[in-house]
Design an enzyme around this catalytic site. Structure first.
Site, PDB file in Angstrom:
ATOM      1  N   ASP A 227       0.637  -1.312   0.644  1.00 47.91           N
ATOM      2  CA  ASP A 227       0.372   0.157  -0.260  1.00 47.91           C
ATOM      3  C   ASP A 227       0.967   0.956   0.034  1.00 47.91           C
ATOM      4  OD1 ASP A 227      -1.975  -1.877   0.311  1.00 47.91           O
ATOM      5  OD2 ASP A 227      -1.734  -1.668   2.394  1.00 47.91           O
ATOM      6  N   GLU A 424     -11.439  -0.003  -2.597  1.00 43.96           N
ATOM      7  CA  GLU A 424     -10.498   0.764  -1.758  1.00 43.96           C
ATOM      8  C   GLU A 424      -9.741   1.442  -2.082  1.00 43.96           C
ATOM      9  OE1 GLU A 424      -8.621  -2.742   0.392  1.00 43.96           O
ATOM     10  OE2 GLU A 424      -8.167  -4.058  -1.642  1.00 43.96           O
ATOM     11  N   ASN A 493      -4.638  -7.839  -3.927  1.00 49.41           N
ATOM     12  CA  ASN A 493      -4.751  -6.490  -3.696  1.00 49.41           C
ATOM     13  C   ASN A 493      -4.295  -5.525  -4.542  1.00 49.41           C
ATOM     14  OD1 ASN A 493      -3.472  -6.155  -2.581  1.00 49.41           O
ATOM     15  ND2 ASN A 493      -4.902  -6.164  -0.572  1.00 49.41           N
ATOM     16  N   GLU A 565      24.785   5.648   4.597  1.00 49.83           N
ATOM     17  CA  GLU A 565      24.119   4.826   5.538  1.00 49.83           C
ATOM     18  C   GLU A 565      23.973   3.815   5.087  1.00 49.83           C
ATOM     19  OE1 GLU A 565      23.771   5.042   8.491  1.00 49.83           O
ATOM     20  OE2 GLU A 565      23.435   7.270   9.077  1.00 49.83           O
ATOM     21  N   GLU A 567      22.400   1.047   5.487  1.00 54.27           N
ATOM     22  CA  GLU A 567      21.015   0.124   5.137  1.00 54.27           C
ATOM     23  C   GLU A 567      20.482   1.671   3.951  1.00 54.27           C
ATOM     24  OE1 GLU A 567      22.264   2.256   7.547  1.00 54.27           O
ATOM     25  OE2 GLU A 567      20.720   3.611   8.463  1.00 54.27           O
ATOM     26  N   ASN A 593      18.103   5.335  12.982  1.00 53.59           N
ATOM     27  CA  ASN A 593      19.712   5.105  12.101  1.00 53.59           C
ATOM     28  C   ASN A 593      19.225   2.982  13.002  1.00 53.59           C
ATOM     29  OD1 ASN A 593      22.408   4.656  10.824  1.00 53.59           O
ATOM     30  ND2 ASN A 593      22.962   4.352  13.357  1.00 53.59           N
ATOM     31  N   LEU A 594      19.266   2.843  11.073  1.00 51.85           N
ATOM     32  CA  LEU A 594      19.461   1.270  11.357  1.00 51.85           C
ATOM     33  C   LEU A 594      20.574   0.344  10.789  1.00 51.85           C
ATOM     34  CD1 LEU A 594      16.694   2.380  10.453  1.00 51.85           C
ATOM     35  CD2 LEU A 594      16.031   0.525   9.556  1.00 51.85           C
ATOM     36  N   ASP A 726      38.978  33.571 -12.922  1.00 49.42           N
ATOM     37  CA  ASP A 726      37.678  33.171 -12.085  1.00 49.42           C
ATOM     38  C   ASP A 726      38.299  32.230 -11.197  1.00 49.42           C
ATOM     39  OD1 ASP A 726      36.494  33.229 -15.128  1.00 49.42           O
ATOM     40  OD2 ASP A 726      37.175  31.367 -15.767  1.00 49.42           O
TER      41      ASP A 726
HETATM   42 CA   LIG Z   1      22.980   3.095   9.644  1.00 45.36          CA
END
Ligand SMILES: [Ca+2]
Ligand SMILES: [Ca+2]
Ligand SMILES: [Ca+2]
Length: 796
Positions: A227, A424, A493, A565, A567, A593-594, A726
């Protein structure tokens, strides 16, 4: 003849047989390692040591057969051949007394083959435990085609009260009292190889390759998510999903019981700014005893919006509390932290106009219009039991209602949306002044489905000039997406959302693709997020989206010179993620945090299209927590079996977070980066929190923009040379031409050195000038040289 008592009920055996057939397909279809399990307690299971450890089943005095080694092996160079069988139970047996324990669960696999041309085309085989006396239990089975190796597979739990003092395992064919009456059917010779029995520890880590390198769908492959509702904030799309993984209870091959949604009370969040590398932000505890909204039991089908309320930016996460109501929690960022500001459910049967007594009040879809007014669409179902065409095609079960300025209250009365065949998944969005209500159509309440409306289980849509519609059947415009079963085999679904990123519209949908890749085909209702581009016709109607595994293009390369990260994953196999204490180094202290965990030898993760630039990378650093000695992280480019370009030995005190690095040499340009994990077999090697790459320091240079051109003044050719500074420091600029040289000292940043050289001739050929700039940069004297071409001139 002694009659056997089968401990397993017939139904259980039949069910196991069916599963076994599916499992055989699964193993053939997936190349990944099977679920991590304990050590094989079978001795010489591959028969590479001849018949050592094996004897003929002798549970009955009438059992008998001859075992002999055969070189026709499933694996290795040897297997066992069973001949001269006297009973159906006659087969190779091994004594497991003292090796298995009552109350524990074990996984069994074995390969079996029969070839007798006079035997049936298929034959069922069993692995059976004989616990002594007359207690026999079938613990694994397969129905195999003649001449092919089949896979006996199963898990079994030895009953807590079972005596295991004489536990024995053997392979047999289904029992019959008079096998000699049809020996080709019941007593055929067969071969066995690769027998394993190991203690089974349940794990939700998905071992199958669920997202193929190079492909975009499903978005993630280490967990499920249904979903999906997309929400764009600061150039990044967040996708909020029903956490199907909460219902995932896999057996040893990853096959789970069916998803009932009943236990789902968290919402999974992932995000990406390139649509290929997805960051796992973990789960939001929404409902249930440890949820933010404890008064809710479930959190399905989320929807997210942002609004500044009383000068404070807030993020509103709506969710379905099963079918009966919807709620909302509030966050300080798209990833929290989260709180309950309302203290009760938002949409209930008491909400004005919401309920007609038969419709569901779930699947909230939120929309904030340009004028700041917000709307919620919700609802579904609506079966009145009449099985009438009217109730099927026009259940009028969904609603739209205005939200209060606080986003956590409603205003006025909900109005009916009469969307054809609505069921739905309502979703409201706006494009070019038009409002779109999309939804999933019904699978039918028993009435005839109107062929002028959408097909069943499809995403259809209405278009109107106002968020409140009115949403009548006349506003129906067609379908956006057929049922996922059209494209992926497994249907189920249908649910969607629409978002815009970098000017392009995208469509989110879900499909049971990871589920089917785990099992090799069968699905149990576990859904995965997918993306597709969404394109419109000139009149604003929508071009139908087709489902595929390719997904959408990565829209920008990944910058490696920062904390990433771990993850963050494009493709992977064999890992899992888990939340740890503390905030995210990349997303901020408020963000969860994972870490990547369940890292075994052979597991890998990857990042797609990493841009190392022209200067390249000099090193890679991993923040890791070693769990076993001897682990290492190998870095490869563009493929998980490509040559290793760097190795990080994970050689640090066990159990402590540490940063470990390796040097990189000559890694330039854009590459997919694969991290492959190696170490002792069977060990949980380490956890990984984040990555960082170090950039080659580009050597300093004096930045000039140099132009040269020739022109005529009367009959004389002149050569004009300009050099603009420059850089950030004053530069001494020298213009060198075949017709003279000019040096201008201390040209300020942004200023230029210029000279028009008189060539003292009427005609010059094309050529080039050389300009050098000298400046002090970072305390060092730097000189940089540039060439610029000029055109020929013929003056008269
Ligand atoms: Ca992490
Ligand atoms: Ca073998
Ligand atoms: Ca693993």
């Amino acid at each position: 003849m002694l009659k056997r008592v089968r401990k397993s009920a017939l139904r259980r055996v039949a069910a196991a047989a069916m599963t076994g057939a599916l499992l055989a397909t699964a193993v053939a279809a997936t190349s990944g390692p099977v679920q991590a399990a304990g050590q094989n307690i079978i001795v010489n299971g591959g028969f590479e040591d001849g018949l050592s450890g094996w004897f003929v089943n002798n549970g009955n005095s009438t059992d008998g057969a001859t075992l002999s080694p055969t070189t026709d092996a499933y694996a290795g160079s040897s297997a066992v051949l069973v001949t001269n069988r006297k009973t159906t139970g006659s087969g190779p047996m091994q004594d497991l007394s003292g090796k298995v324990q009552a109350g524990k669960t074990y996984a069994i696999t074995a390969r079996v083959k029969y070839e007798n041309p006079s035997s049936p085309a298929t034959k069922q085989f069993f692995a059976t435990m004989h616990y002594g006396g007359s207690t026999y239990t079938n613990v694994g089975t397969v129905t195999v085609a003649r001449g092919q190796w089949g896979l006996i597979q199963g898990t079994f739990t030895i009953p807590a009260g079972q005596s295991v003092t004489t536990a024995r395992l053997f392979v047999e064919t289904p029992w019959t009292s008079d096998p000699a009456s049809a020996p080709n059917t019941h007593l055929m010779d067969f071969k066995v190889d690769d027998v394993s029995v190991s203690e089974f520890t349940p794990s939700t880590t998905i071992e199958a390759l669920g997202k193929n390198p190079g492909e975009g769908n499903p978005l993630i492959s280490h967990k499920f998510g249904a979903d999906g509702n997309a929400f764009v904030h600061d150039g990044r799309v967040y996708i909020y999903m029903t956490n199907d993984t909460q219902e995932y209870k896999p057996g040893p091959t990853g096959v789970s019981s069916t998803n009932t949604y009943a236990s789902i009370n968290t919402i999974t969040v992932i995000s990406s700014d390139d649509l290929m590398n997805w960051v796992d932000h973990g789960e939001i505890p929404v409902a249930g005893p440890s949820g933010v909204a404890r008064y809710a039991g479930n959190s399905w089908a989320p929807a997210m919006e942002r609004k500044v309320v009383d000068g404070k930016e807030k993020f509103f996460l709506y969710f379905a509390n099963s079918g009966g109501s919807s709620g909302v929690i509030v966050g300080d960022s798209p990833v929290g932290p989260w709180r309950d500001e309302r203290g009760s459910l938002l949409i209930t049967s008491a909400t004005p106009g919401a309920s007609d007594g038969k419709n569901w009040l779930f699947d909230p879809g939120v929309f904030v219009d340009d004028d700041g007014q917000s709307y919620l669409v919700f609802g579904g179902g609506g079966d009145d039991g009449t099985r009438s065409a009217e109730n099927t095609n026009h259940p009028k079960s969904t609603r739209v209602i205005r939200l209060g300025d606080d986003m956590i209250s409603t205003k006025g009365s909900a109005e009916v949306i009469d969307a054809p065949l609505v069921f739905e998944a309502g979703h409201l969005f706006k494009r070019d002044g038009k409002y779109y209500y999309s939804y999933s159509s019904n699978f039918g309440f028993g009435g005839t489905v109107d062929p002028n409306g959408p097909p069943t289980g499809a995403i259809a849509y209405l278009m109107a000039d106002s968020p409140m519609g009115p949403w009548t059947p006349e506003t129906y415009k067609g379908i956006i997406f057929k049922n996922p079963g059209t494209y992926f085999g497994a249907g189920g679904n249908n649910h969607q959302s629409v978002f815009q990123l970098d000017g392009q519209y995208y469509f989110t949908y879900h499909a049971q693709t990871l589920n089917s890749r785990i099992t090799g085909g069968a699905t149990q209702g576990f859904r995965s997020p997918h993306l597709a581009k969404l394109d419109f016709n000139a009149d604003g109607t929508i071009k139908e989206v087709r489902g595929d595994y390719k997904g959408v293009e990565q829209i920008r390369a990944l910058d490696p010179y920062r904390v990433i990260e771990a993850e963050t994953i494009a493709w992977q196999q064999g890992i899992a993620t888990k939340k740890v204490d503390g905030g995210s180094e990349e997303f901020g202290a408020q963000a969860p945090n994972l870490v990547v965990h369940d890292v075994d030898n052979g597991d890998w993760t990857s990042l797609a299209k990493v841009d190392f630039g022209t200067a390249g990378a000099t090193g890679v650093t991993a923040k890791v927590r070693p769990l076993a000695a001897g682990g290492k992280i190998e870095v490869r480019l563009d493929g998980r079996t490509s040559p290793v370009v760097a190795t990080i030995p994970v050689d640090a005190p066990l159990g402590e977070w540490t940063k470990l690095s390796a040097t990189l040499d000559g890694v330039k340009g854009v590459h997919d980066v694969y991290f492959t994990y190696a170490g002792p077999e069977g060990a949980d090697l380490f956890e990984i929190d984040s990555w960082a790459f170090a950039a080659e320091q580009s050597s300093p240079e004096v930045k000039l923009t140099v132009t040269a051109s020739s022109r005529c003044i009367g009959a004389s050719a002149y050569l004009a040379v300009t050099a603009v500074n420059d850089g950030d420091a004053p530069a001494t600029i020298t213009l060198t031409t075949p017709y003279g040289t000019r040096t201008v000292a201390d040209v300020a940043p942004g200023k230029q050195a210029y000279q028009s050289f008189n060539t003292r001739t009427a005609q010059i050929a094309a050529g080039k000038v050389t300009v050098t700039g000298a400046a002090t940069i970072g305390g060092k004297q730097v000189t940089t040289s540039y060439d610029a071409a000029y055109n020929a001139a013929a003056c008269r």
